[in-house]
Write an enzyme that holds these catalytic residues in place. Sequence first.
Site, PDB file in Angstrom:
ATOM      1  CB  ALA A 105     -15.577  30.037  33.629  1.00  0.00           C
ATOM      2  N   GLY A 110     -12.349  38.054  31.073  1.00  0.00           N
ATOM      3  CA  GLY A 110     -13.454  38.601  30.290  1.00  0.00           C
ATOM      4  C   GLY A 110     -14.783  38.539  31.022  1.00  0.00           C
ATOM      5  CB  CYS A 111     -16.425  35.805  32.882  1.00  0.00           C
ATOM      6  SG  CYS A 111     -16.429  34.649  31.493  1.00  0.00           S
ATOM      7  CB  THR A 112     -13.928  39.336  36.159  1.00  0.00           C
ATOM      8  OG1 THR A 112     -13.720  38.009  36.667  1.00  0.00           O
ATOM      9  CG2 THR A 112     -13.902  40.318  37.303  1.00  0.00           C
ATOM     10  CB  ALA A 115     -19.742  39.890  36.172  1.00  0.00           C
TER      11      ALA A 115
END
Length: 216
Positions: A105, A110-112, A115
């Site tokens: 998401a 973690g996703c930030t 990215a």
Amino acid sequence: MASLSFFTYASTSPLLPTLNPKTPSSNSLSILSSSSQSQFHGLKLSFSTSSAFSFPCASTMKPNIFAKVSKGDVPPAFNLKDQDGKSFSLSKYKGKPVVLYFYPADETPGCTKQACAFRDSYEKFKKAGAEVVGISGDDPSSHKAFAKKYKLPFTLLSDENNKIRKDWGVPSDLFGTLPGRQTYVIDKKGVVQLIYNNQFQPEKHIDETLKLLQSI
């Protein structure tokens, strides 16, 4: 502070309370808190005095999806909206290597981190002739805000009903509650050359994909 309670049987002893049918059984672990919130690598949890979050025991766990796309396969085609609301398909990058990464998401820790790691190494991917594409269940407007906030130079696709995730067989984590984090490297001929899965070390996806791209 959260409290953990385990119950294994009912008793009529005056020293122990009798458990009624609503009392949690050994099949679940309940976490109660007066007020707390948690974000865990893509999973958002919230607790209150009127609710409980239960983790299923081993006997009630749903199995992960088994991989449908394997190394050496030509993955199924798809058509999704990008962060600008435009239609996108893999054929757009025909003849180029593509790094396609599924993530849980937007705006989660973690996703930030993942990215931004792709962003920071973007020139290395371009030098290798590869395109980077991210996919999650967020809608295009969420992707647009996410890309703008962190100055992401690559495409983000919206798989709102998780159809592509299911078609590709991306496994989930945490008993099926957390969408999986899996990266595919597709070569110039459209064949999958690497599948890398690591939920809890997002930055490793960049290292592993670059390593392969620089060797082919």
